[in-house]
Design an enzyme around this catalytic site. Sequence first.
Site, PDB file in Angstrom:
ATOM      1  N   PHE A 249       2.281   8.650  -1.163  1.00 50.11           N
ATOM      2  CA  PHE A 249       1.470   7.432  -1.069  1.00 50.11           C
ATOM      3  C   PHE A 249       0.030   7.695  -1.460  1.00 50.11           C
ATOM      4  O   PHE A 249      -0.808   6.880  -1.327  1.00 50.11           O
ATOM      5  CB  PHE A 249       1.546   6.851   0.353  1.00 50.11           C
TER       6      PHE A 249
ATOM      7  N   TRP B 293       0.838  -1.209   0.000  1.00 48.79           N
ATOM      8  CA  TRP B 293       0.000   0.000   0.000  1.00 48.79           C
ATOM      9  C   TRP B 293       0.878   1.265   0.000  1.00 48.79           C
ATOM     10  O   TRP B 293       0.558   2.249  -0.641  1.00 48.79           O
ATOM     11  CB  TRP B 293      -0.906   0.000   1.240  1.00 48.79           C
ATOM     12  N   HIS B 294       2.001   1.168   0.716  1.00 51.10           N
ATOM     13  CA  HIS B 294       2.831   2.365   0.824  1.00 51.10           C
ATOM     14  C   HIS B 294       3.504   2.745  -0.482  1.00 51.10           C
ATOM     15  O   HIS B 294       3.760   3.925  -0.710  1.00 51.10           O
ATOM     16  CB  HIS B 294       3.890   2.182   1.920  1.00 51.10           C
ATOM     17  N   GLY B 295       3.818   1.802  -1.317  1.00 50.88           N
ATOM     18  CA  GLY B 295       4.443   2.205  -2.569  1.00 50.88           C
ATOM     19  C   GLY B 295       4.885   1.057  -3.423  1.00 50.88           C
ATOM     20  O   GLY B 295       4.980  -0.087  -2.976  1.00 50.88           O
TER      21      GLY B 295
END
Lengths: 477, 322
Positions: free
Chosen positions: A477, A324-326
């Site tokens: 993000f 999800w963060h990257g």
Amino acid sequence: MLFNSYQFLLIFLPIVLIVYFLLNKFRLTKISTIWLIVVSLYFYASWNFKFLWIILASILFNYFTGLLLTGKICHRINNKIILTIGIIINILFLGYYKYTNFLIENINGIFHQNFNYMHVIMPLAISFFTFQQIAYIVDIYKQKIKQPDFLTYTLFITFFPRLMQGPITRGEEMLPQFLSLRTKVINWKNLSLGLFLLTVGLFKKVVFADMLSKWAVAGLSQIDSLTMIESWITVLSYTFQIYFDFSGYTDMAIGIALMFNINVPQNFNNPYIALDIQDFWRRWHITLSRCLKDYVYIPLGGNRKGTFRTYCNIFWVFLICGIWHGASWTYIVWGIMHGIASIINRLYKLLNIEMPKFAAWLITFVFVNISWIYFSASSISSANKLLLSCLNILNFDLPKIYGFDMRFRASGHSWEIYPLIIIPIMIFFIFNNFFRDKLTNFKPKPVYTFYIVFMMLAVFYNLVKPDYSSTFIYFQF
Amino acid sequence: MKEFKRFFIITLIVFVFSMIVAPVALINWIDFMIGRHHYSKTADYINYLIEQKNAKAQEYNEKYGYKIVFFSGSNTLYGINSKYIHEKTNLPVLNYGIHMGLEHYIFSEAEKILKAGDIVIMPLEFSIYKKNNSSIPSQLAEYLVTYGKDYSQKLTPVQKIGLAFYLIRLIIQYHKIEADPLSEEILSQTNDFGDFIANKGVVPDIQNNRKYINITESIPKVTNKNFALYDFIQFCKKNDITIFATTPFFYHKNTFTKAEKNAFENIKTFYEKNGVDFIGDIDTGCVFDEKKVYDFGYHANDSGQKERSDYFIKILGNLVFI
């Protein structure tokens, strides 16, 4: 437009507040809602006008999905199918913008192919508003909330204080507030508290995080040549930078929302005093943890399907958290590290051996620092180098601390005295829970006027620097 | 609720008042303090270099009626031996290499000594291509608080406030207001032409980030907007001063990447668009041999300095008769 810009603080925010309460004073509540939506979209589009259609399309799609789920436009389709399709489309939408080139890069690498990269620019805050909308359709499906009218829903998603970096809010806690008439009346207590929180957030971001970022960036850009102490200074700088950056943003978001009489949940609770990794995740990015727990961990079975499945579920949650963060292996490794650490933490608890508090804190803090190495580095190999450099006692070189300073001076980022004054103050603030105490005990007294004015002046001093430019880490993000 | 209303309004009033009073006090204070003391030894040394070079410029003006000025930061200070070139060619060559940390300010210093008929050769450091006129870097601030009395008239109130804070920081850092005078040893590091001559051999253990000059990190797309170099070119054109651009002296690892070459092409394009001839190419000033570097990737040692001076001796004749 950033919260930490003159344009926002001196023009945008005062105008939006004044017009909003004036419209409500004349009982034009619907128009005041439209006003907030328009300014929120303007706030979003001020980054890049081209992204506007993306957020609008996402809102329309999810609102439509909500209508289908509530049976307002079609009764014949099974709700589970609608929900599944809704979630898949949201994930594909997020995946297309965020992960396409990452996927191509990996396919090229693994299968020795040469597929061209796609010209995809990731819209800002896409992870935040997509996650929030997935949560929304799940809540509708579970009948936790009722389908609001379109304007209220659009405001729920676009409300500018928390649009870019959260906190990630739920429909059940936000939608009633947007509908309540009590939030339409000016509330001086909320305005004062909101102003205080906004100032605290700005102070954290502009004075602390931005100062630390210079040290972190300088260190991260020359990983090859750092000594052990320099490596630790770099890592610690990043550790505190990301905290002050993100928690500063959150304070600003909560404060600004409070000025509009909207209560947004807390996102941080002194994470760096956590005594184990589970404790850390109860204190760090609380709304994301909550979201992952409710919408990933529990649907996967949570801890209801035996010990092994529980550990698997924990692992999956953290893996998703990393992804999800990257779109980078560094984030994935970071997520995996936290997943494994959480499992080990649970296994250790089964032993029923109580660890001394200081040792527990130290292990947790050092682990979190090491995990930030992977989070912050540009590649796994850079992160490995930095980690090895942190552990390389042979490259201890204590006297080079001045050389470190000189090196950073060469990067144009030196201010020898400043960090020496600021760093102890930050440590004091973190461990003394200063800001939280001040907020809890907030009273309309002159001392608070002093705090606000002092912090604002410090902030504006930094903002007026001709070469000041700073964004928030979590914007990517 | 009334007390919160009063609190909110009073806080706003105090804040607005502080925003007016504090800046006004700081601006007046810095106006009073600029030039009152020698706050920094570094600034004194830079000023010493400028005065030395200005004196040489004056001498050339009177004797030759024109001069050839090598103008940039420390890559020229260390990398050109104007005395050697002058002795070999009898041309009025001036080493106007100062300190690139002063950024756009060096252009205003150069403008003071240039006149019609002069030839300027600019091996500017790569960092200058991303600087605009509005920023006051710390090295410039350090210089201006002692020597910026005249220049401070041009500063905006916001820049003056920045300068005031910088001076406070400087006083805290050095624990005193008056810097020690420059020692004889420091003053003897340059010859009477203003060339740096204490760059013998190679300083051991140069840190990597100071050793290698990374072109791509320094060069974004070159534009004209708010750009000191662009203004300087216009000044030269207006005053009938001939200018050439070239590559600075710099140390580089092995070969150039595609990104570095592209970044370099941006620079050449900028000059081309502004009607300035470019001497040489990406590797003109570049050395791949560590033995020619003194203490920093932009600083030649005596061997590098001689080699570069010889290179310019070869091409100066052609330039003078263009």
